[in-house]
Design a protein around this motif. Structure first.
Motif, PDB file in Angstrom:
ATOM      1  N   ALA A  60       0.837  -1.201   0.000  1.00 12.96           N
ATOM      2  CA  ALA A  60       0.000   0.000   0.000  1.00 12.96           C
ATOM      3  C   ALA A  60       0.876   1.257   0.000  1.00 12.96           C
ATOM      4  O   ALA A  60       0.611   2.208  -0.740  1.00 12.96           O
ATOM      5  CB  ALA A  60      -0.918  -0.003   1.215  1.00 12.96           C
ATOM      6  N   TRP A  61       1.916   1.266   0.819  1.00 17.24           N
ATOM      7  CA  TRP A  61       2.835   2.401   0.854  1.00 17.24           C
ATOM      8  C   TRP A  61       3.514   2.582  -0.491  1.00 17.24           C
ATOM      9  O   TRP A  61       3.618   3.698  -1.005  1.00 17.24           O
ATOM     10  CB  TRP A  61       3.867   2.200   1.964  1.00 17.24           C
ATOM     11  N   HIS A  62       3.988   1.495  -1.076  1.00 12.76           N
ATOM     12  CA  HIS A  62       4.655   1.560  -2.376  1.00 12.76           C
ATOM     13  C   HIS A  62       3.697   2.085  -3.450  1.00 12.76           C
ATOM     14  O   HIS A  62       4.081   2.935  -4.267  1.00 12.76           O
ATOM     15  CB  HIS A  62       5.183   0.184  -2.770  1.00 12.76           C
ATOM     16  N   SER A  63       2.489   1.599  -3.435  1.00 14.73           N
ATOM     17  CA  SER A  63       1.497   2.049  -4.417  1.00 14.73           C
ATOM     18  C   SER A  63       1.205   3.535  -4.252  1.00 14.73           C
ATOM     19  O   SER A  63       1.120   4.273  -5.235  1.00 14.73           O
ATOM     20  CB  SER A  63       0.208   1.247  -4.259  1.00 14.73           C
ATOM     21  N   ARG A  64       1.093   3.974  -3.019  1.00 10.78           N
ATOM     22  CA  ARG A  64       0.799   5.378  -2.766  1.00 10.78           C
ATOM     23  C   ARG A  64       1.953   6.278  -3.212  1.00 10.78           C
ATOM     24  O   ARG A  64       1.744   7.311  -3.847  1.00 10.78           O
ATOM     25  CB  ARG A  64       0.505   5.598  -1.292  1.00 10.78           C
ATOM     26  N   THR A  65       3.177   5.890  -2.884  1.00  9.65           N
ATOM     27  CA  THR A  65       4.318   6.720  -3.271  1.00  9.65           C
ATOM     28  C   THR A  65       4.527   6.704  -4.782  1.00  9.65           C
ATOM     29  O   THR A  65       4.887   7.724  -5.361  1.00  9.65           O
ATOM     30  CB  THR A  65       5.610   6.273  -2.565  1.00  9.65           C
ATOM     31  N   THR A  66       4.274   5.583  -5.425  1.00  6.04           N
ATOM     32  CA  THR A  66       4.398   5.489  -6.877  1.00  6.04           C
ATOM     33  C   THR A  66       3.333   6.332  -7.556  1.00  6.04           C
ATOM     34  O   THR A  66       3.616   7.067  -8.503  1.00  6.04           O
ATOM     35  CB  THR A  66       4.280   4.026  -7.335  1.00  6.04           C
ATOM     36  N   THR A  67       2.099   6.261  -7.068  1.00  6.22           N
ATOM     37  CA  THR A  67       1.002   7.044  -7.634  1.00  6.22           C
ATOM     38  C   THR A  67       1.233   8.537  -7.422  1.00  6.22           C
ATOM     39  O   THR A  67       1.028   9.334  -8.327  1.00  6.22           O
ATOM     40  CB  THR A  67      -0.340   6.635  -6.993  1.00  6.22           C
ATOM     41  N   THR A  68       1.698   8.909  -6.238  1.00  3.24           N
ATOM     42  CA  THR A  68       1.968  10.316  -5.947  1.00  3.24           C
ATOM     43  C   THR A  68       3.094  10.830  -6.829  1.00  3.24           C
ATOM     44  O   THR A  68       3.003  11.937  -7.386  1.00  3.24           O
ATOM     45  CB  THR A  68       2.341  10.504  -4.457  1.00  3.24           C
ATOM     46  N   ALA A  69       4.135  10.062  -7.000  1.00  3.99           N
ATOM     47  CA  ALA A  69       5.260  10.466  -7.842  1.00  3.99           C
ATOM     48  C   ALA A  69       4.816  10.576  -9.304  1.00  3.99           C
ATOM     49  O   ALA A  69       5.208  11.513 -10.014  1.00  3.99           O
ATOM     50  CB  ALA A  69       6.408   9.497  -7.714  1.00  3.99           C
ATOM     51  N   SER A  70       3.999   9.657  -9.761  1.00  4.31           N
ATOM     52  CA  SER A  70       3.511   9.681 -11.150  1.00  4.31           C
ATOM     53  C   SER A  70       2.626  10.901 -11.396  1.00  4.31           C
ATOM     54  O   SER A  70       2.764  11.568 -12.409  1.00  4.31           O
ATOM     55  CB  SER A  70       2.706   8.415 -11.459  1.00  4.31           C
ATOM     56  N   SER A  71       1.733  11.181 -10.473  1.00  2.00           N
ATOM     57  CA  SER A  71       0.832  12.313 -10.674  1.00  2.00           C
ATOM     58  C   SER A  71       1.589  13.637 -10.574  1.00  2.00           C
ATOM     59  O   SER A  71       1.282  14.592 -11.266  1.00  2.00           O
ATOM     60  CB  SER A  71      -0.326  12.273  -9.680  1.00  2.00           C
ATOM     61  N   SER A  72       2.624  13.692  -9.732  1.00  2.00           N
ATOM     62  CA  SER A  72       3.425  14.923  -9.625  1.00  2.00           C
ATOM     63  C   SER A  72       4.210  15.167 -10.901  1.00  2.00           C
ATOM     64  O   SER A  72       4.274  16.284 -11.390  1.00  2.00           O
ATOM     65  CB  SER A  72       4.396  14.824  -8.459  1.00  2.00           C
ATOM     66  N   SER A  73       4.807  14.112 -11.457  1.00  2.00           N
ATOM     67  CA  SER A  73       5.603  14.278 -12.657  1.00  2.00           C
ATOM     68  C   SER A  73       4.723  14.545 -13.876  1.00  2.00           C
ATOM     69  O   SER A  73       5.083  15.310 -14.749  1.00  2.00           O
ATOM     70  CB  SER A  73       6.502  13.083 -12.899  1.00  2.00           C
TER      71      SER A  73
END
Length: 80
Positions: A60-73
């Motif tokens: 869940a943490w990995h998914s959240r950080t990956t999604t946040t990084a993707s949406s920011s970029s």
């Protein structure tokens, strides 16, 4: 692995609920006088539960950080 260990591993991995694993393993123990299968089923199920308790939050943490990084970029790319 001997038959007792194989039965214990099968019960521990194939049955969803911990209490149902213990009931099935106790039934097997009573029917075949096999304490090893009971202990193996208990250890297998509890080990699986411990791994699930650590892996699910990590995923869940990995998914959240990956999604946040993707949406920011992607938002910074689209604003350029």
């Amino acid at each position: 692995f001997g038959l007792s260990e194989q039965v214990g591993i099968f019960l521990g991995l194939s049955i969803h609920d911990t209490s149902q694993v213990m009931a099935a393993a106790l039934t097997y123990r009573e029917a075949f006088d096999d304490e090893v299968a009971l202990k193996t089923a208990a250890v297998t199920k509890l080990t699986r539960n411990v791994f699930l308790a650590t892996v699910i939050p990590a995923l869940a943490w990995h998914s959240r950080t990956t999604t946040t990084a993707s949406s920011s970029s992607s938002s910074s790319s689209s604003s350029s």
